[in-house]
Design a protein around this motif. Sequence first.
Motif, PDB file in Angstrom:
ATOM      1  N   TYR A 120       0.812  -1.221   0.000  1.00 11.39           N
ATOM      2  CA  TYR A 120       0.000   0.000   0.000  1.00 11.39           C
ATOM      3  C   TYR A 120       0.847   1.272   0.000  1.00 11.39           C
ATOM      4  N   GLN A 121       2.156   1.122  -0.151  1.00 11.85           N
ATOM      5  CA  GLN A 121       3.090   2.242  -0.276  1.00 11.85           C
ATOM      6  C   GLN A 121       3.012   3.194   0.920  1.00 11.85           C
ATOM      7  N   VAL A 122       3.003   2.587   2.093  1.00  6.77           N
ATOM      8  CA  VAL A 122       3.042   3.333   3.350  1.00  6.77           C
ATOM      9  C   VAL A 122       4.386   3.042   4.007  1.00  6.77           C
ATOM     10  N   PRO A 123       5.110   4.043   4.498  1.00  5.96           N
ATOM     11  CA  PRO A 123       6.374   3.751   5.180  1.00  5.96           C
ATOM     12  C   PRO A 123       6.162   2.741   6.307  1.00  5.96           C
ATOM     13  N   GLN A 124       7.004   1.726   6.347  1.00  2.00           N
ATOM     14  CA  GLN A 124       6.833   0.683   7.352  1.00  2.00           C
ATOM     15  C   GLN A 124       6.904   1.253   8.765  1.00  2.00           C
ATOM     16  N   SER A 125       7.752   2.241   8.971  1.00  2.50           N
ATOM     17  CA  SER A 125       7.876   2.817  10.312  1.00  2.50           C
ATOM     18  C   SER A 125       6.579   3.503  10.736  1.00  2.50           C
ATOM     19  N   VAL A 126       5.903   4.170   9.795  1.00  2.00           N
ATOM     20  CA  VAL A 126       4.627   4.817  10.113  1.00  2.00           C
ATOM     21  C   VAL A 126       3.586   3.767  10.491  1.00  2.00           C
ATOM     22  N   LEU A 127       3.532   2.697   9.729  1.00  3.16           N
ATOM     23  CA  LEU A 127       2.585   1.621  10.007  1.00  3.16           C
ATOM     24  C   LEU A 127       2.857   1.000  11.377  1.00  3.16           C
ATOM     25  N   LEU A 128       4.124   0.772  11.675  1.00  2.03           N
ATOM     26  CA  LEU A 128       4.499   0.211  12.974  1.00  2.03           C
ATOM     27  C   LEU A 128       4.184   1.184  14.112  1.00  2.03           C
ATOM     28  N   GLY A 129       4.455   2.470  13.895  1.00  2.00           N
ATOM     29  CA  GLY A 129       4.211   3.460  14.937  1.00  2.00           C
ATOM     30  C   GLY A 129       2.737   3.609  15.269  1.00  2.00           C
ATOM     31  N   VAL A 130       1.904   3.657  14.234  1.00  2.00           N
ATOM     32  CA  VAL A 130       0.458   3.754  14.454  1.00  2.00           C
ATOM     33  C   VAL A 130      -0.044   2.512  15.181  1.00  2.00           C
ATOM     34  N   SER A 131       0.393   1.347  14.735  1.00  2.00           N
ATOM     35  CA  SER A 131      -0.052   0.105  15.357  1.00  2.00           C
ATOM     36  C   SER A 131       0.399   0.015  16.811  1.00  2.00           C
ATOM     37  N   TYR A 132       1.612   0.477  17.090  1.00  2.00           N
ATOM     38  CA  TYR A 132       2.093   0.434  18.473  1.00  2.00           C
ATOM     39  C   TYR A 132       1.205   1.279  19.375  1.00  2.00           C
ATOM     40  N   LEU A 133       0.837   2.456  18.896  1.00  2.00           N
ATOM     41  CA  LEU A 133      -0.008   3.320  19.712  1.00  2.00           C
ATOM     42  C   LEU A 133      -1.414   2.741  19.850  1.00  2.00           C
ATOM     43  N   GLN A 134      -1.876   2.047  18.820  1.00  2.00           N
ATOM     44  CA  GLN A 134      -3.216   1.481  18.842  1.00  2.00           C
ATOM     45  C   GLN A 134      -3.333   0.266  19.756  1.00  2.00           C
ATOM     46  N   SER A 135      -2.318  -0.610  19.739  1.00  2.00           N
ATOM     47  CA  SER A 135      -2.483  -1.905  20.405  1.00  2.00           C
ATOM     48  C   SER A 135      -1.228  -2.453  21.065  1.00  2.00           C
ATOM     49  N   ARG A 136      -0.120  -1.728  20.977  1.00  2.00           N
ATOM     50  CA  ARG A 136       1.180  -2.271  21.390  1.00  2.00           C
ATOM     51  C   ARG A 136       1.523  -3.528  20.586  1.00  2.00           C
ATOM     52  N   TRP A 137       0.950  -3.623  19.360  1.00  2.00           N
ATOM     53  CA  TRP A 137       1.173  -4.731  18.428  1.00  2.00           C
ATOM     54  C   TRP A 137       0.525  -6.039  18.889  1.00  2.00           C
ATOM     55  N   ARG A 150      10.310   8.628  16.764  1.00  2.00           N
ATOM     56  CA  ARG A 150      11.610   9.220  17.094  1.00  2.00           C
ATOM     57  C   ARG A 150      12.387   8.379  18.103  1.00  2.00           C
ATOM     58  N   THR A 151      11.686   7.788  19.063  1.00  3.32           N
ATOM     59  CA  THR A 151      12.381   7.050  20.123  1.00  3.32           C
ATOM     60  C   THR A 151      12.533   5.564  19.825  1.00  3.32           C
ATOM     61  N   GLY A 152      11.666   5.017  18.943  1.00  2.00           N
ATOM     62  CA  GLY A 152      11.736   3.597  18.623  1.00  2.00           C
ATOM     63  C   GLY A 152      11.106   2.736  19.706  1.00  2.00           C
ATOM     64  N   ARG A 153      10.761   1.509  19.341  1.00  2.00           N
ATOM     65  CA  ARG A 153      10.164   0.562  20.286  1.00  2.00           C
ATOM     66  C   ARG A 153      10.586  -0.859  19.926  1.00  2.00           C
ATOM     67  N   ARG A 204       8.464 -11.039  18.593  1.00  2.05           N
ATOM     68  CA  ARG A 204       9.215  -9.818  18.871  1.00  2.05           C
ATOM     69  C   ARG A 204       9.143  -8.902  17.661  1.00  2.05           C
ATOM     70  N   VAL A 205       8.695  -7.674  17.913  1.00  2.00           N
ATOM     71  CA  VAL A 205       8.556  -6.678  16.852  1.00  2.00           C
ATOM     72  C   VAL A 205       9.459  -5.498  17.191  1.00  2.00           C
ATOM     73  N   VAL A 206      10.130  -4.973  16.181  1.00  2.00           N
ATOM     74  CA  VAL A 206      11.103  -3.902  16.390  1.00  2.00           C
ATOM     75  C   VAL A 206      10.777  -2.716  15.487  1.00  2.00           C
ATOM     76  N   LEU A 207      10.807  -1.527  16.078  1.00  2.00           N
ATOM     77  CA  LEU A 207      10.689  -0.271  15.340  1.00  2.00           C
ATOM     78  C   LEU A 207      11.934   0.547  15.647  1.00  2.00           C
ATOM     79  N   ALA A 208      12.785   0.732  14.647  1.00  2.00           N
ATOM     80  CA  ALA A 208      14.037   1.460  14.848  1.00  2.00           C
ATOM     81  C   ALA A 208      13.767   2.940  15.096  1.00  2.00           C
ATOM     82  N   ALA A 209      14.559   3.548  15.967  1.00  2.00           N
ATOM     83  CA  ALA A 209      14.395   4.960  16.310  1.00  2.00           C
ATOM     84  C   ALA A 209      14.848   5.861  15.165  1.00  2.00           C
ATOM     85  N   GLN A 210      14.132   6.979  15.001  1.00  2.00           N
ATOM     86  CA  GLN A 210      14.497   8.016  14.032  1.00  2.00           C
ATOM     87  C   GLN A 210      14.517   9.352  14.781  1.00  2.00           C
ATOM     88  N   PRO A 211      15.548   9.591  15.575  1.00  2.00           N
ATOM     89  CA  PRO A 211      15.561  10.740  16.496  1.00  2.00           C
ATOM     90  C   PRO A 211      15.461  12.101  15.822  1.00  2.00           C
TER      91      PRO A 211
END
Length: 322
Positions: free
Chosen positions: A59-76, A218-221, A230-237
């Motif tokens: 769907y041409q969405v940055p993976q980090s954005v998808l991961l970040g939204v999902s983390y806030l929604q459900s902690r994955w 920015r902080t990563g999770r 185990r799911v990883v989101l790299a930080a982009q400070p």
Amino acid sequence: MRGSVTAPDRTAGRRRTRATAGALATAALLFPLLGAAPSEARSTANGLQSAFASAAAEYQVPQSVLLGVSYLQSRWDTHGGAPSVTGGYGPMHLTDARTALAGVTPHHSEGSEDARGDSARPPLLPAAKPPRTSAVPARLRTLPKAAKLTGLSPRKLRTDPAANVAGGAALLADAQRELGEPLSSDPADWYGAVARFSGADDSATAAAYANDVYDVLRTGRERATDTGQRVVLAAQPKLSPRTAQLGRAGLRTLDAGGTECPRTVSCEWIPAPYKQFGEGDYGNHDLGDRPTSQDIDYIVVHDTEGAWEGVLTMVQDPAYVS
């Protein structure tokens, strides 16, 4: 809702009471978090991480954005396909309130207990009646929209984590297109779409949500989900989103009315009317003369246990007494 508890020295006058004519037409959309054991057939160790990568590419969405939204929604987490208290399913918390309500057993519906507490009559056992689709706010029916965008069945979106992630990616891409923005690979270009994904109808709440997502980016999770993956989101400070996009989102601006509102909280001032009815009678609210009288001792955060719109109607009725 927030209210104040005032000191005992009230202005003289009798409070007029008025019984409500009937129950609220719309039930509160609060659901129990249905317990569900983790699936015995767990995915491979990196299955969910791969699902984010696949959906982001499709769907041409940055993976980090998808991961970040999902983390806030459900902690994955997936909760075994069970809905949240607001009818959200899966790691993207796609909402399907009607389906969630259909699975709820009303209080007093189990066993032979009478809802009226009267054993002299045949028991009254109410049945759950999901609201009409038109009565459910758009923010509580994002899963059906995701089904249309992806072509996947609602059931699959509720129960299959990979499908759920794809549905969330489709919704983000759709929001980006509605804003007239390109499907960019730069996470900074998705602030408006992330804000729209929140489901908020006002700019302050949407911005608060988007800011939280970008704080995560920015902080990563990194964490293990409820299925042990185990799911990883790299930080982009150094990530700095294009916050000006929010101005084109078509959201309303809240009237804070001079309230002392924290920067991280969206506040709206909704005045409660005062009206006299003669002979010392008045409605639901006292007049204040601060700081001379009626000092505020407490701030009460109150669960209305009813539909938001109905509660506002009652609060703004000068003759209603809670």
